[in-house]
Design a protein around this motif. Structure first.
Motif, mmCIF file in Angstrom:
data_model
loop_
_atom_site.group_PDB
_atom_site.id
_atom_site.type_symbol
_atom_site.label_atom_id
_atom_site.label_comp_id
_atom_site.label_asym_id
_atom_site.label_seq_id
_atom_site.Cartn_x
_atom_site.Cartn_y
_atom_site.Cartn_z
ATOM 1 N N GLU A 24 47.480 31.151 -13.378
ATOM 2 C CA GLU A 24 47.814 30.394 -14.585
ATOM 3 C C GLU A 24 46.917 29.179 -14.759
ATOM 4 O O GLU A 24 46.456 28.890 -15.879
ATOM 5 C CB GLU A 24 49.283 29.961 -14.513
ATOM 6 C CG GLU A 24 49.791 29.220 -15.730
ATOM 7 C CD GLU A 24 50.051 30.135 -16.921
ATOM 8 O OE1 GLU A 24 50.310 29.611 -18.013
ATOM 9 O OE2 GLU A 24 50.005 31.366 -16.750
ATOM 10 N N ALA A 25 46.649 28.460 -13.689
ATOM 11 C CA ALA A 25 45.818 27.250 -13.796
ATOM 12 C C ALA A 25 44.416 27.578 -14.277
ATOM 13 O O ALA A 25 43.820 26.825 -15.056
ATOM 14 C CB ALA A 25 45.768 26.532 -12.453
ATOM 15 N N VAL A 26 43.875 28.695 -13.843
ATOM 16 C CA VAL A 26 42.534 29.094 -14.270
ATOM 17 C C VAL A 26 42.549 29.505 -15.741
ATOM 18 O O VAL A 26 41.634 29.176 -16.500
ATOM 19 C CB VAL A 26 42.000 30.233 -13.377
ATOM 20 C CG1 VAL A 26 40.665 30.754 -13.902
ATOM 21 C CG2 VAL A 26 41.849 29.749 -11.943
ATOM 22 N N ARG A 27 43.581 30.207 -16.144
ATOM 23 C CA ARG A 27 43.698 30.587 -17.558
ATOM 24 C C ARG A 27 43.753 29.336 -18.448
ATOM 25 O O ARG A 27 43.092 29.270 -19.493
ATOM 26 C CB ARG A 27 44.953 31.447 -17.775
ATOM 27 C CG ARG A 27 44.882 32.812 -17.099
ATOM 28 C CD ARG A 27 46.225 33.532 -17.133
ATOM 29 N NE ARG A 27 46.197 34.722 -16.303
ATOM 30 C CZ ARG A 27 46.144 35.968 -16.767
ATOM 31 N NH1 ARG A 27 46.160 36.191 -18.074
ATOM 32 N NH2 ARG A 27 46.100 37.005 -15.942
ATOM 33 N N ASN A 28 44.553 28.365 -18.045
ATOM 34 C CA ASN A 28 44.649 27.128 -18.822
ATOM 35 C C ASN A 28 43.301 26.420 -18.893
ATOM 36 O O ASN A 28 42.906 25.890 -19.945
ATOM 37 C CB ASN A 28 45.694 26.194 -18.216
ATOM 38 C CG ASN A 28 47.108 26.719 -18.393
ATOM 39 O OD1 ASN A 28 47.378 27.540 -19.267
ATOM 40 N ND2 ASN A 28 48.018 26.255 -17.544
ATOM 41 N N GLU A 29 42.582 26.412 -17.777
ATOM 42 C CA GLU A 29 41.278 25.756 -17.743
ATOM 43 C C GLU A 29 40.274 26.472 -18.638
ATOM 44 O O GLU A 29 39.434 25.842 -19.293
ATOM 45 C CB GLU A 29 40.763 25.698 -16.305
ATOM 46 C CG GLU A 29 39.510 24.869 -16.098
ATOM 47 C CD GLU A 29 39.750 23.371 -16.254
ATOM 48 O OE1 GLU A 29 38.759 22.621 -16.217
ATOM 49 O OE2 GLU A 29 40.914 22.945 -16.429
ATOM 50 N N LEU A 30 40.359 27.791 -18.687
ATOM 51 C CA LEU A 30 39.467 28.546 -19.570
ATOM 52 C C LEU A 30 39.747 28.244 -21.040
ATOM 53 O O LEU A 30 38.818 28.104 -21.840
ATOM 54 C CB LEU A 30 39.609 30.042 -19.297
ATOM 55 C CG LEU A 30 38.893 30.559 -18.048
ATOM 56 C CD1 LEU A 30 39.366 31.965 -17.693
ATOM 57 C CD2 LEU A 30 37.372 30.551 -18.246
ATOM 58 N N VAL A 31 41.000 28.128 -21.406
ATOM 59 C CA VAL A 31 41.322 27.768 -22.788
ATOM 60 C C VAL A 31 40.761 26.386 -23.116
ATOM 61 O O VAL A 31 40.206 26.161 -24.211
ATOM 62 C CB VAL A 31 42.839 27.825 -23.027
ATOM 63 C CG1 VAL A 31 43.200 27.224 -24.389
ATOM 64 C CG2 VAL A 31 43.329 29.264 -22.950
#
Length: 230
Positions: free
Chosen positions: A84-91
């Motif tokens: 989840e943290a990586v997904r948020n960072e990508l957004v």
């Protein structure tokens, strides 16, 4: 042209979305084809907004649309377990896109003579973060979020002129996309085309060098500033 304000498309016109997203994909998801994911993500951009336009979704910010598209693409690219943290960072990578080399100088020169503002499908928080990151000297940030309509809906162009307190013919829409400019002209705005040949990478079909329907076609924002006496 007797214009008082310039409003700018941002993704591809002022900032390099493809280079910035690919860079962050390489950093956060090493081993993945970063350019392919960037292109596929951008490919979901208009279809996701069309769902809002058709009423299939209520008003949804671009950050939220980007996240939904990303979740779908990660599964398609074979990496459904991205944290989840990586997904948020990508957004948030869309908040940190770098300007094209001529953008800050061109905008700064234009700001001395005109009111300059974004007119983007990006949500307000995204555009403010991007301006802070890249030093974009907007007088104000105008976003589709303010109007509840994504471009090319007429409400976006009408709303920009209304909030700037100007008749449409005194507002110049600046974009690297002929469809955006055509929609702006239909609402009475003047238009300027910026040729951005590297927006979609060297392997993509090049965009047209000029827009014959635009009031002016240039190769950079510094050239636009020169043509407008700034």
């Amino acid at each position: 042209m007797d214009v008082r304000a310039l409003v700018f498309d941002v993704f591809g016109t002022v900032v390099d979305w493809r280079g910035g997203i690919a860079r962050e994909v390489r950093r956060l998801l090493p081993g993945l084809d970063a350019e392919a994911l960037a292109d596929a993500w951008r490919g979901r951009y208009v279809p996701s907004m069309d769902r809002v336009r058709r009423g299939e979704l209520p008003w949804t910010s671009l950050d939220e649309l980007h996240r939904t598209s990303l979740d779908e693409l990660l599964a398609e690219f074979g990496v459904p377990g991205v944290p989840e943290a990586v997904r948020n960072e990508l957004v948030l990578a869309w908040h940190r896109l770098d300007p094209w080399p001529d953008s800050v100088e061109g905008l700064t020169r234009l700001k001395d003579r005109y009111v300059i503002a974004s007119l983007s499908d990006g949500n307000v928080a995204l555009l403010v973060d991007m301006a802070k990151h890249g030093g974009l000297p907007w007088d104000t940030v105008l976003s589709a979020e303010l109007f509840g309509h994504y471009k090319p809906d007429p409400e976006a162009y009408d709303g920009a002129a209304r909030l700037l307190g100007l008749p449409p013919e005194r507002v110049l829409m600046v974009a690297a996309h002929v469809g955006d400019l055509a929609a702006a002209r239909a609402r009475g705005l003047r238009t300027a085309y910026i040729h951005r040949p590297r927006e979609h990478g060297s392997a993509a079909a090049p965009p047209p060098e000029t827009d014959p329907e635009a009031d002016v076609s240039v190769a950079s924002l510094t050239e636009l500033a020169a043509q407008l006496g700034a």
